[in-house]
Design a protein around this motif. Structure first.
Motif, PDB file in Angstrom:
ATOM      1  N   LYS A 197       9.728   8.994   2.167  1.00  0.00           N
ATOM      2  CA  LYS A 197       8.261   8.936   2.125  1.00  0.00           C
ATOM      3  C   LYS A 197       7.758   7.609   2.699  1.00  0.00           C
ATOM      4  CE  LYS A 197       4.157   9.869  -0.434  1.00  0.00           C
ATOM      5  NZ  LYS A 197       3.562  10.590  -1.527  1.00  0.00           N
ATOM      6  N   LEU A 198       8.444   6.497   2.392  1.00  0.00           N
ATOM      7  CA  LEU A 198       8.042   5.203   2.953  1.00  0.00           C
ATOM      8  C   LEU A 198       8.150   5.208   4.470  1.00  0.00           C
ATOM      9  CD1 LEU A 198       9.560   2.693   0.373  1.00  0.00           C
ATOM     10  CD2 LEU A 198       7.133   3.168   0.779  1.00  0.00           C
ATOM     11  N   ARG A 199       9.173   5.853   5.005  1.00  0.00           N
ATOM     12  CA  ARG A 199       9.312   5.953   6.471  1.00  0.00           C
ATOM     13  C   ARG A 199       8.124   6.706   7.071  1.00  0.00           C
ATOM     14  NH1 ARG A 199      14.798   6.864   4.938  1.00  0.00           N
ATOM     15  NH2 ARG A 199      16.024   5.032   5.469  1.00  0.00           N
ATOM     16  N   VAL A 200       7.678   7.768   6.394  1.00  0.00           N
ATOM     17  CA  VAL A 200       6.521   8.530   6.870  1.00  0.00           C
ATOM     18  C   VAL A 200       5.259   7.667   6.788  1.00  0.00           C
ATOM     19  CG1 VAL A 200       5.013  10.490   6.342  1.00  0.00           C
ATOM     20  CG2 VAL A 200       7.501  10.785   6.332  1.00  0.00           C
ATOM     21  N   LEU A 201       5.089   6.981   5.664  1.00  0.00           N
ATOM     22  CA  LEU A 201       3.880   6.184   5.453  1.00  0.00           C
ATOM     23  C   LEU A 201       3.808   4.965   6.368  1.00  0.00           C
ATOM     24  CD1 LEU A 201       3.772   6.270   1.545  1.00  0.00           C
ATOM     25  CD2 LEU A 201       2.195   7.436   3.126  1.00  0.00           C
ATOM     26  N   LEU A 202       4.957   4.350   6.628  1.00  0.00           N
ATOM     27  CA  LEU A 202       4.981   3.113   7.413  1.00  0.00           C
ATOM     28  C   LEU A 202       5.252   3.359   8.892  1.00  0.00           C
ATOM     29  CD1 LEU A 202       6.905   0.864   4.890  1.00  0.00           C
ATOM     30  CD2 LEU A 202       4.466   0.752   5.451  1.00  0.00           C
ATOM     31  N   GLY A 203       5.643   4.546   9.235  1.00  0.00           N
ATOM     32  CA  GLY A 203       5.903   4.874  10.631  1.00  0.00           C
ATOM     33  C   GLY A 203       7.377   4.807  10.962  1.00  0.00           C
ATOM     34  N   ASP A 204       7.715   5.471  12.057  1.00  0.00           N
ATOM     35  CA  ASP A 204       9.109   5.551  12.477  1.00  0.00           C
ATOM     36  C   ASP A 204       9.653   4.224  12.994  1.00  0.00           C
ATOM     37  OD1 ASP A 204       9.311   8.216  11.798  1.00  0.00           O
ATOM     38  OD2 ASP A 204       8.635   8.899  13.773  1.00  0.00           O
ATOM     39  N   ASP A 205       8.766   3.290  13.343  1.00  0.00           N
ATOM     40  CA  ASP A 205       9.219   2.006  13.872  1.00  0.00           C
ATOM     41  C   ASP A 205       9.871   1.138  12.804  1.00  0.00           C
ATOM     42  OD1 ASP A 205       8.254   2.665  16.370  1.00  0.00           O
ATOM     43  OD2 ASP A 205       6.320   1.676  16.046  1.00  0.00           O
ATOM     44  N   VAL A 206       9.647   1.463  11.550  1.00  0.00           N
ATOM     45  CA  VAL A 206      10.199   0.684  10.452  1.00  0.00           C
ATOM     46  C   VAL A 206      11.501   1.318  10.015  1.00  0.00           C
ATOM     47  CG1 VAL A 206       9.833  -0.149   8.101  1.00  0.00           C
ATOM     48  CG2 VAL A 206       7.937  -0.054   9.701  1.00  0.00           C
ATOM     49  N   ASP A 207      12.580   0.553  10.069  1.00  0.00           N
ATOM     50  CA  ASP A 207      13.897   1.040   9.659  1.00  0.00           C
ATOM     51  C   ASP A 207      14.167   0.548   8.249  1.00  0.00           C
ATOM     52  OD1 ASP A 207      16.458   1.895   9.325  1.00  0.00           O
ATOM     53  OD2 ASP A 207      17.312   0.676  10.947  1.00  0.00           O
ATOM     54  N   LEU A 208      13.845   1.374   7.244  1.00  0.00           N
ATOM     55  CA  LEU A 208      14.022   0.965   5.858  1.00  0.00           C
ATOM     56  C   LEU A 208      15.480   0.957   5.441  1.00  0.00           C
ATOM     57  CD1 LEU A 208      11.017   2.872   4.308  1.00  0.00           C
ATOM     58  CD2 LEU A 208      11.220   0.419   4.670  1.00  0.00           C
ATOM     59  N   ALA A 267       0.835  -1.204   0.000  1.00  0.00           N
ATOM     60  CA  ALA A 267       0.000   0.000   0.000  1.00  0.00           C
ATOM     61  C   ALA A 267       0.869   1.253   0.000  1.00  0.00           C
ATOM     62  CB  ALA A 267      -0.933  -0.015   1.209  1.00  0.00           C
ATOM     63  N   ALA A 268       1.955   1.237   0.753  1.00  0.00           N
ATOM     64  CA  ALA A 268       2.855   2.393   0.787  1.00  0.00           C
ATOM     65  C   ALA A 268       3.539   2.582  -0.564  1.00  0.00           C
ATOM     66  CB  ALA A 268       3.890   2.218   1.899  1.00  0.00           C
TER      67      ALA A 268
END
Length: 185
Positions: free
Chosen positions: A161-172, A114-115
């Motif tokens: 943008k993916l970090r914003v969409l998925l939240g800060d807990d996700v370390d891309l 979705a992101a």
């Protein structure tokens, strides 16, 4: 292996290309267009473009890269059409993702898909080619017909943008975050 300069590749070699490249091209297409039926159409269009140039291909080993580039350029032209972004009839209503599993720092497959769908087309293409297809910066630039600097800047913007969409807990930027298919971001 390069072919004799006076002869192009055979139809049997094209059939082999289709057989071996289809799964990878299809997975890439699904991530680019976020729709299985459109992804099938996209792969077929890319392979048709590849076949139209088939007699001019001198190195069958390079044909897979040519097909991938045809896939990306076809998708890009679709993104530019207004009708691509509008509503499309479907047989079933799409499921809405309502859950997230961020306990271990990874988003669910549905969240990542979705992101990805919310990224601008070029950013989405860069992320898919770099992290899902595991292409280098130079290979991604070649597939998209852009400079390596553009790939780097688009990758950075997409990951932000993916970090914003998925939240800060996700370390891309860390191997703990995986894209669909098991590839690390």
């Amino acid at each position: 292996m390069p072919l004799h300069p006076s002869r192009g590749p055979t139809d049997e070699q094209f059939a082999e290309l289709v057989h071996t490249a289809w799964p990878t091209l299809y997975r890439t297409a699904v991530l680019l267009v976020h729709d299985h039926a459109l992804a099938e159409d996209l792969v077929q269009s890319a392979l048709a473009r590849t076949y139209a140039r088939w007699s001019g291909i001198r190195d069958v080993g390079a044909a897979r890269g040519y097909a991938r580039r045809a896939l990306v350029t076809t998708a890009t032209s679709w993104f530019r059409r207004r009708s691509f972004h509008g509503e499309r009839p479907t047989a079933e209503l799409p499921e809405v993702a309502t859950h997230r599993d961020l306990g271990g720092g990874t988003a669910t497959r549905v969240d990542v898909l979705a992101a990805l769908a919310q990224l601008p087309p070029r950013q989405r293409a860069v992320v898919v080619l770099r992290f899902y297809d595991d292409l280098s910066v130079a290979e991604t630039a070649d597939a998209l017909g852009v400079s390596t600097g553009t790939v780097k800047s688009q990758t950075s913007a997409a990951l932000d943008k993916l970090r914003v969409l998925l939240g800060d807990d996700v370390d891309l930027g860390h191997p703990a975050a995986t894209l669909p298919g098991g590839t690390h971001a």
